[in-house]
Scaffold this motif. Structure first.
Motif, PDB file in Angstrom:
ATOM      1  N   ALA A   1      10.176  22.886   9.005  1.00 44.52           N
ATOM      2  CA  ALA A   1      11.205  23.793   8.498  1.00 44.52           C
ATOM      3  C   ALA A   1      11.885  23.242   7.250  1.00 44.52           C
ATOM      4  N   PHE A   2      11.993  21.911   7.172  1.00 48.75           N
ATOM      5  CA  PHE A   2      12.658  21.292   6.022  1.00 48.75           C
ATOM      6  C   PHE A   2      11.669  20.543   5.117  1.00 48.75           C
ATOM      7  N   ALA A   3      10.369  20.713   5.352  1.00 45.88           N
ATOM      8  CA  ALA A   3       9.336  20.032   4.564  1.00 45.88           C
ATOM      9  C   ALA A   3       9.605  18.525   4.495  1.00 45.88           C
ATOM     10  N   MET A   4       9.854  17.940   5.653  1.00 46.19           N
ATOM     11  CA  MET A   4      10.194  16.520   5.723  1.00 46.19           C
ATOM     12  C   MET A   4       8.957  15.629   5.731  1.00 46.19           C
ATOM     13  N   ALA A   5       9.110  14.465   5.139  1.00 48.33           N
ATOM     14  CA  ALA A   5       8.205  13.352   5.420  1.00 48.33           C
ATOM     15  C   ALA A   5       8.953  12.507   6.441  1.00 48.33           C
ATOM     16  N   TRP A   6       8.485  12.487   7.694  1.00 47.85           N
ATOM     17  CA  TRP A   6       9.263  11.869   8.753  1.00 47.85           C
ATOM     18  C   TRP A   6       8.399  10.976   9.631  1.00 47.85           C
ATOM     19  N   ARG A   7       9.103  10.140  10.385  1.00 52.99           N
ATOM     20  CA  ARG A   7       8.409   9.238  11.304  1.00 52.99           C
ATOM     21  C   ARG A   7       9.309   8.989  12.502  1.00 52.99           C
ATOM     22  N   LEU A   8       8.717   9.083  13.682  1.00 50.35           N
ATOM     23  CA  LEU A   8       9.429   8.840  14.935  1.00 50.35           C
ATOM     24  C   LEU A   8       8.699   7.739  15.684  1.00 50.35           C
ATOM     25  N   THR A   9       9.393   6.637  15.949  1.00 51.43           N
ATOM     26  CA  THR A   9       8.776   5.509  16.637  1.00 51.43           C
ATOM     27  C   THR A   9       9.672   5.019  17.761  1.00 51.43           C
ATOM     28  N   ALA A  10       9.055   4.585  18.841  1.00 54.40           N
ATOM     29  CA  ALA A  10       9.800   3.921  19.906  1.00 54.40           C
ATOM     30  C   ALA A  10      10.234   2.550  19.412  1.00 54.40           C
ATOM     31  N   THR A  11      11.414   2.122  19.805  1.00 54.64           N
ATOM     32  CA  THR A  11      11.923   0.851  19.296  1.00 54.64           C
ATOM     33  C   THR A  11      11.095  -0.347  19.759  1.00 54.64           C
ATOM     34  N   ASP A  12      10.311  -0.172  20.810  1.00 53.13           N
ATOM     35  CA  ASP A  12       9.464  -1.277  21.240  1.00 53.13           C
ATOM     36  C   ASP A  12       8.098  -1.263  20.556  1.00 53.13           C
ATOM     37  N   GLU A  13       7.886  -0.339  19.631  1.00 52.30           N
ATOM     38  CA  GLU A  13       6.660  -0.304  18.825  1.00 52.30           C
ATOM     39  C   GLU A  13       6.842  -1.236  17.633  1.00 52.30           C
ATOM     40  N   LYS A  14       6.487  -2.485  17.798  1.00 52.81           N
ATOM     41  CA  LYS A  14       6.654  -3.454  16.718  1.00 52.81           C
ATOM     42  C   LYS A  14       5.591  -3.229  15.640  1.00 52.81           C
ATOM     43  N   PRO A  15       5.991  -3.240  14.369  1.00 48.06           N
ATOM     44  CA  PRO A  15       4.997  -3.082  13.319  1.00 48.06           C
ATOM     45  C   PRO A  15       4.041  -4.274  13.278  1.00 48.06           C
ATOM     46  N   ARG A  16       2.778  -3.978  13.081  1.00 46.85           N
ATOM     47  CA  ARG A  16       1.755  -5.016  13.010  1.00 46.85           C
ATOM     48  C   ARG A  16       1.656  -5.496  11.564  1.00 46.85           C
ATOM     49  N   MET A  17       1.756  -6.799  11.377  1.00 46.54           N
ATOM     50  CA  MET A  17       1.780  -7.354  10.030  1.00 46.54           C
ATOM     51  C   MET A  17       0.750  -8.455   9.862  1.00 46.54           C
ATOM     52  N   LEU A  18       0.062  -8.413   8.731  1.00 45.97           N
ATOM     53  CA  LEU A  18      -0.852  -9.466   8.315  1.00 45.97           C
ATOM     54  C   LEU A  18      -0.164 -10.230   7.194  1.00 45.97           C
ATOM     55  N   ILE A  19      -0.145 -11.549   7.286  1.00 40.94           N
ATOM     56  CA  ILE A  19       0.498 -12.384   6.271  1.00 40.94           C
ATOM     57  C   ILE A  19      -0.568 -13.052   5.426  1.00 40.94           C
ATOM     58  N   ALA A  20      -0.366 -13.046   4.111  1.00 40.47           N
ATOM     59  CA  ALA A  20      -1.258 -13.761   3.196  1.00 40.47           C
ATOM     60  C   ALA A  20      -0.465 -14.877   2.520  1.00 40.47           C
ATOM     61  N   VAL A  21      -1.078 -16.049   2.391  1.00 37.80           N
ATOM     62  CA  VAL A  21      -0.394 -17.221   1.848  1.00 37.80           C
ATOM     63  C   VAL A  21      -1.404 -18.059   1.086  1.00 37.80           C
ATOM     64  N   SER A  22      -0.929 -18.854   0.150  1.00 36.43           N
ATOM     65  CA  SER A  22      -1.797 -19.808  -0.535  1.00 36.43           C
ATOM     66  C   SER A  22      -1.488 -21.217  -0.040  1.00 36.43           C
ATOM     67  N   LYS A  23      -0.767 -22.018  -0.816  1.00 36.97           N
ATOM     68  CA  LYS A  23      -0.491 -23.395  -0.391  1.00 36.97           C
ATOM     69  C   LYS A  23       0.969 -23.640  -0.028  1.00 36.97           C
ATOM     70  N   GLY A  24       1.865 -22.771  -0.455  1.00 40.68           N
ATOM     71  CA  GLY A  24       3.281 -22.967  -0.180  1.00 40.68           C
ATOM     72  C   GLY A  24       3.623 -22.571   1.246  1.00 40.68           C
ATOM     73  N   SER A  25       4.289 -23.469   1.984  1.00 43.10           N
ATOM     74  CA  SER A  25       4.500 -23.231   3.413  1.00 43.10           C
ATOM     75  C   SER A  25       5.856 -22.640   3.756  1.00 43.10           C
ATOM     76  N   HIS A  26       6.819 -22.656   2.826  1.00 39.17           N
ATOM     77  CA  HIS A  26       8.203 -22.389   3.215  1.00 39.17           C
ATOM     78  C   HIS A  26       8.422 -20.969   3.733  1.00 39.17           C
ATOM     79  N   CYS A  27       7.861 -19.964   3.075  1.00 41.29           N
ATOM     80  CA  CYS A  27       8.049 -18.583   3.541  1.00 41.29           C
ATOM     81  C   CYS A  27       7.270 -18.323   4.832  1.00 41.29           C
ATOM     82  N   LEU A  28       6.045 -18.814   4.893  1.00 38.36           N
ATOM     83  CA  LEU A  28       5.232 -18.635   6.095  1.00 38.36           C
ATOM     84  C   LEU A  28       5.881 -19.313   7.290  1.00 38.36           C
TER      85      LEU A  28
END
Length: 289
Positions: free
Chosen positions: A80-107
């Motif tokens: 009705a409102f032409a929305m771009a929307w998303r509904l998620t359960a709070t226990d649906e944790k986003p899946r993340m892939l991390i990319a790193v080179s040689k620096g360890s501090h952020c990882l």
């Protein structure tokens, strides 16, 4: 086996700004016994867009509805409102892939926050163009994937994209991954790839920003977490922070101070993504912090 009972959700939406959006969303939730625990909205008058994030919990009538059913029901409001929307359960944790080179501090910071339960994400793996971070990654029980050697960018990026797809990751987090991604890869991961840049953008883009900041005698250094686009270090900014320095600070001092800022900024950005608080607004973001 019965599905686990879901009791809370987050709804995010973007649409053309007009009267009645908040009322329609509130009415939808009220009709189903949803109790709103947090609601934030923002109207970008210049762009004519409306942004909203609503966190809500189940009361008894709502507890019989599944997340899928709520999505089906809300689609009428969205249409009705032409929305771009998303509904998620709070226990649906986003899946993340991390990319790193040689620096360890952020990882290391992300892995520590994840292991202690203060970062609500599922880390699907760590990919790297070097072997250096294998030990710390596997010590945390996370799979480590060494990419093809540098020098063959198409093969390396194909492996990274394949890993992203196989792990069904939602976001690729560049935790000091010191490679410039191709336009093709950036296009395929549009809105799903986040980088930490060791500078307070838009200043000192590109390589060796601390050295260039030192040459200019800056009094503030910082870090920026942003979505990756084809324009190097020009993507929509999610989070930034700074620290003061003075004339005594060497380039090495700035690098040392900057590493702490980078880790904090990236962790905040990832945490906000995990909480579904970040919405794209063209070349900017709306962050409901």
């Amino acid at each position: 086996m019965n599905s686990p009972l879901v009791s809370s959700w987050v709804l995010t939406l973007v649409c053309a700004d007009r009267v009645g959006i908040v009322a329609a969303v509130s009415r939808f939730l009220a009709d189903r016994g949803g109790f709103i625990t947090d609601s934030q909205q923002y109207a970008d008058r210049a762009a004519g867009l409306f942004f909203m994030r609503v966190a809500f919990e189940a009361t008894e009538p709502l507890m019989t509805s599944s997340t899928d059913q709520l999505r089906i029901d809300f689609s009428a409001v969205g249409d009705a409102f032409a929305m771009a929307w998303r509904l998620t359960a709070t226990d649906e944790k986003p899946r993340m892939l991390i990319a790193v080179s040689k620096g360890s501090h952020c990882l290391a910071d992300l892995l520590h926050r994840w292991q202690t339960g203060t970062l609500a994400v599922d880390i699907m793996g760590v990919a790297s163009n070097h072997p250096d971070m294998r030990r710390i990654t596997e010590w945390h029980g996370i799979p480590y994937h060494e990419l093809p050697p540098n020098g063959d960018k198409p093969t390396q990026e194909a492996a990274l994209l394949d890993l992203f797809a196989r792990t069904r990751s939602e976001y690729l987090i560049l935790a000091r991954y010191m490679q410039v991604l191709s336009e093709d890869l950036v296009s395929k991961l549009a809105g799903r790839c986040v980088n930490i840049h060791h500078s307070f953008l838009p200043g000192f883009k590109g390589a060796r920003p601390y050295h260039r900041a030192h040459e200019r005698g800056v009094k503030l250094i910082g870090a920026t977490a942003h979505f990756v686009t084809a324009d190097l270090d020009e993507g929509p900014i999610i989070e930034q922070a700074v620290e003061r320095v003075d004339h005594r600070a060497t380039a090495d001092d700035m690098i040392r101070i900057g590493r702490d800022i980078e880790a904090r900024v990236l962790a905040r950005a990832v945490g906000w993504l995990a909480d579904r608080r970040v919405l794209l607004n063209g070349g900017k973001t709306v962050v409901f912090s």
